[in-house]
Design an enzyme around this catalytic site. Structure first.
Site, mmCIF file in Angstrom:
data_model
loop_
_atom_site.group_PDB
_atom_site.id
_atom_site.type_symbol
_atom_site.label_atom_id
_atom_site.label_comp_id
_atom_site.label_asym_id
_atom_site.label_seq_id
_atom_site.Cartn_x
_atom_site.Cartn_y
_atom_site.Cartn_z
ATOM 1 C CG HIS A 19 -27.929 24.479 20.139
ATOM 2 N ND1 HIS A 19 -28.071 23.473 19.518
ATOM 3 C CD2 HIS A 19 -26.696 24.952 20.021
ATOM 4 C CE1 HIS A 19 -27.029 23.602 18.522
ATOM 5 N NE2 HIS A 19 -26.255 24.539 18.808
HETATM 6 O O1 RIB Z 1 -25.020 21.361 21.856
HETATM 7 C C1 RIB Z 1 -25.677 22.590 22.358
HETATM 8 C C2 RIB Z 1 -25.659 22.613 23.743
HETATM 9 O O2 RIB Z 1 -24.272 22.628 24.157
HETATM 10 C C3 RIB Z 1 -26.082 24.043 24.329
HETATM 11 O O3 RIB Z 1 -26.766 23.718 25.652
HETATM 12 C C4 RIB Z 1 -24.889 24.877 24.377
HETATM 13 O O4 RIB Z 1 -25.207 26.093 25.316
HETATM 14 C C5 RIB Z 1 -24.067 23.684 24.854
HETATM 15 O O5 RIB Z 1 -24.187 23.844 26.287
#
Ligand code: RIB
Ligand code: CA
Length: 315
Positions: free
Chosen positions: A244
């Site tokens: 992500h």
């Molecule tokens: O949904 C993904 C996000 O939530 C990313 O930033 C991961 O590190 C968690 O913080």
């Protein structure tokens, strides 16, 4: 519309909750000449604040980067952080142990963010939020005039459809919806990297091994160990997991990898099952202002080629 602003070297503040994908994002930022990393601030989120701060220190320390690391909020504007241990483990880095990093700066994230913005010229600093955005909201909401110093706010968060924390909401948005709502209404251009984009950055064993074969130093090896240690996502069919946060950094360093559209986004700050849901108006049906740039597609192979090349530059 496609891509962000023209790629040039830009001053950047990263607010994070390391976090396995935060680690990859920080190393990608540190390895990228397009980014002048001025400050790393830390929020509780994936793990408790003590862990996320220790992890941020270790990540920048392993890269030999002197960027200051400043602790911030250990709770959202309302309620509590819950942590995402199923993905990141109790330690926040999926069990991968890094050498202890340099000490954190004894200050508060929101104050440190404002200090950098006060020193900046108008429209010159990019804020990147890759965790719950409590620190960024506190910094700007308590001194709104500083919003004029912000070139762009790039957030990993939200989803058009299904969430990954609740059926309705993505983890960062769900962790502090009020903070996200503040950032969406403050004025600087916001780019929102949602789950639908990040699922295209699917980490598979083959992609990890291709990066590991590049060689490189301790950071590349640790990055591959971390990516290999994160469990595959059921939501994504068990083939791998989404990287992500690194997508938010790739937006800044290689915008040609993306196609983006302008959309309206509203955050549900109510108490019900939709709390934290980001209502993405892709087709202008709500007549709300299209205030958000939404990267929709990613050149996946180009992304992982960029990631591997940059990681191999690190110590
Ligand atoms: O949904 C993904 C996000 O939530 C990313 O930033 C991961 O590190 C968690 O913080
Ligand atoms: Ca994160």
């Amino acid at each position: 519309m496609s891509g962000a602003l023209p790629v040039g070297r830009r001053a950047v503040i990263i607010d994070c909750d390391p976090g396995t994908d935060d680690a990859l994002a920080l190393w990608l930022a540190i390895a990228s000449p397009e980014i002048d990393l001025r400050l790393v601030t830390v929020v509780g989120g994936n793990a408790g604040l003590a862990r996320t701060v220790a992890n941020a220190r270790a990540i920048v320390g392993l890269a030999g980067n002197p960027v200051p690391v400043v602790p911030g909020a250990e709770r959202p504007l309302r309620g509590r952080f819950a942590g995402e241990r199923a993905v990141h483990g109790d330690d926040g880095l999926a069990g991968v142990v890094l050498p202890e990093g340099p000490p954190a700066v004894q200050a508060l994230a929101a104050d440190a963010i404002r200090a950098v913005l006060r020193d900046a010229s108008a429209g010159s600093v990019t804020l990147v939020g890759i965790g719950p955005v409590t620190n960024l909201a506190l910094a700007l909401a308590t001194e709104p005039a500083l919003a004029g110093r912000v070139r762009e706010i790039v957030l990993m968060g939200g989803a058009w459809g299904e969430g990954n924390w609740t059926p309705a909401a993505e983890f960062n948005a769900a962790s502090d919806p009020e903070a996200l709502d503040i950032l969406l209404s403050l004025g600087p251009p916001v780019t929102l990297v949602t789950l639908e984009l990040t699922m295209q950055a699917l980490v598979t064993p083959a992609r990890v091994e291709a990066i590991r074969r590049l060689g490189g130093g301790a950071c590349l090896r640790a990055a591959c160990d971390i990516m290999a240690a994160v469990p595959p996502s059921r939501r994504l069919g068990g083939e791998g997991h989404a990287l992500h946060d690194a997508c938010a950094i790739a937006w800044l360093v290689a915008p040609a990898l993306f196609h983006a559209e302008r959309v309206g986004v509203e955050v549900d700050c109510g108490p019900g099952p939709a709390r934290g849901r980001t209502h993405v108006d892709r087709w202008g049906r709500s007549k709300a202002e299209a205030q958000v740039t939404l990267p929709e597609t990613l050149d996946t192979e180009g992304f992982f080629a960029l990631l591997g090349t940059r990681l191999s530059r690190l110590p």
